[in-house]
Design an enzyme around this catalytic site. Structure first.
Site, PDB file in Angstrom:
ATOM      1  N   PHE A  50     -29.237 -25.334  -6.370  1.00  0.00           N
ATOM      2  CA  PHE A  50     -29.998 -25.473  -5.118  1.00  0.00           C
ATOM      3  C   PHE A  50     -29.947 -26.892  -4.560  1.00  0.00           C
ATOM      4  CE2 PHE A  50     -33.007 -25.362  -8.694  1.00  0.00           C
ATOM      5  CZ  PHE A  50     -33.451 -26.674  -8.669  1.00  0.00           C
ATOM      6  N   GLY A  53     -27.989 -27.746  -1.254  1.00  0.00           N
ATOM      7  CA  GLY A  53     -28.554 -27.563   0.079  1.00  0.00           C
ATOM      8  C   GLY A  53     -29.959 -28.111   0.245  1.00  0.00           C
ATOM      9  N   HIS A  54     -30.571 -28.620  -0.822  1.00  0.00           N
ATOM     10  CA  HIS A  54     -31.971 -29.082  -0.770  1.00  0.00           C
ATOM     11  C   HIS A  54     -32.084 -30.468  -1.377  1.00  0.00           C
ATOM     12  CE1 HIS A  54     -36.384 -28.898  -1.281  1.00  0.00           C
ATOM     13  NE2 HIS A  54     -36.327 -27.964  -0.348  1.00  0.00           N
ATOM     14  N   PHE A  55     -31.715 -31.442  -0.825  1.00  0.00           N
ATOM     15  CA  PHE A  55     -31.092 -31.653   0.479  1.00  0.00           C
ATOM     16  C   PHE A  55     -29.826 -32.469   0.250  1.00  0.00           C
ATOM     17  CE2 PHE A  55     -35.647 -31.257   1.404  1.00  0.00           C
ATOM     18  CZ  PHE A  55     -35.619 -30.238   2.342  1.00  0.00           C
ATOM     19  N   ILE A  60     -33.948 -32.960  -3.680  1.00  0.00           N
ATOM     20  CA  ILE A  60     -35.363 -32.824  -4.027  1.00  0.00           C
ATOM     21  C   ILE A  60     -35.571 -31.425  -4.601  1.00  0.00           C
ATOM     22  CG2 ILE A  60     -37.725 -32.746  -3.130  1.00  0.00           C
ATOM     23  CD1 ILE A  60     -36.852 -34.738  -0.987  1.00  0.00           C
TER      24      ILE A  60
END
EC number: 4.2.1.59
Length: 151
Positions: A50, A53-55, A60
């Protein structure tokens, strides 16, 4: 919280929780007392998918996954306190109140989840949870879980 140390390794956690990769968010139980509290750890790795894409450029750990990690810790405490479930039964995450995020969790952090049993009423068990990194609160919430047969 100090007591006689009861730890659980990943093999024992896998026997208690239905979660599996990539959604198992408890790496080890550091200490627990049945019917009272549990302390668990999640080692946050930059390799978690994840983070792509985060971020991008500023990874985070998603807040909802901090809550999920705390909820999984409550599930372990419930299993250790009540014992084995009947075939076809699960503990379901039933509610959350007063969730607050205090600071970000980033790759390389070791997140400690501390959950305490509050009460059981009308089939719902209520827990208070807090997540910490380096002794500082990153998230806190009140969570409920229900013991139920699979639909």
């Amino acid at each position: 919280m100090t007591t006689n140390t009861h730890t659980l390794q990943i093999e024992e956690i896998l026997e208690l929780l239905p979660h599996r990769f990539p959604f198992l968010l408890v790496d080890r139980v550091l200490d627990f007392e049945e019917g009272r509290f549990l302390r668990a750890v999640k080692n946050v790795s930059v390799n978690e998918s994840f983070f792509q894409g985060h971020f991008p450029g500023k990874p985070i750990f998603p807040g909802v996954l901090i809550l999920e990690a705390m909820a999984q810790a409550t599930g372990i405490l419930a299993f250790k306190s009540v014992g084995k479930l009947e075939p076809g039964e699960l503990y379901y995450f039933a509610g959350i109140d007063e969730a607050r995020f205090k600071r970000p969790v980033v790759p390389g952090d070791q997140m400690i989840m501390e959950v305490t049993f509050e009460k059981t009423r009308r089939g719902l068990t209520r827990f208070k949870g807090v997540a910490l990194v380096d002794g500082k609160v990153v998230c806190e919430a009140t969570m409920m879980c229900a013991r139920s047969r699979e639909a």
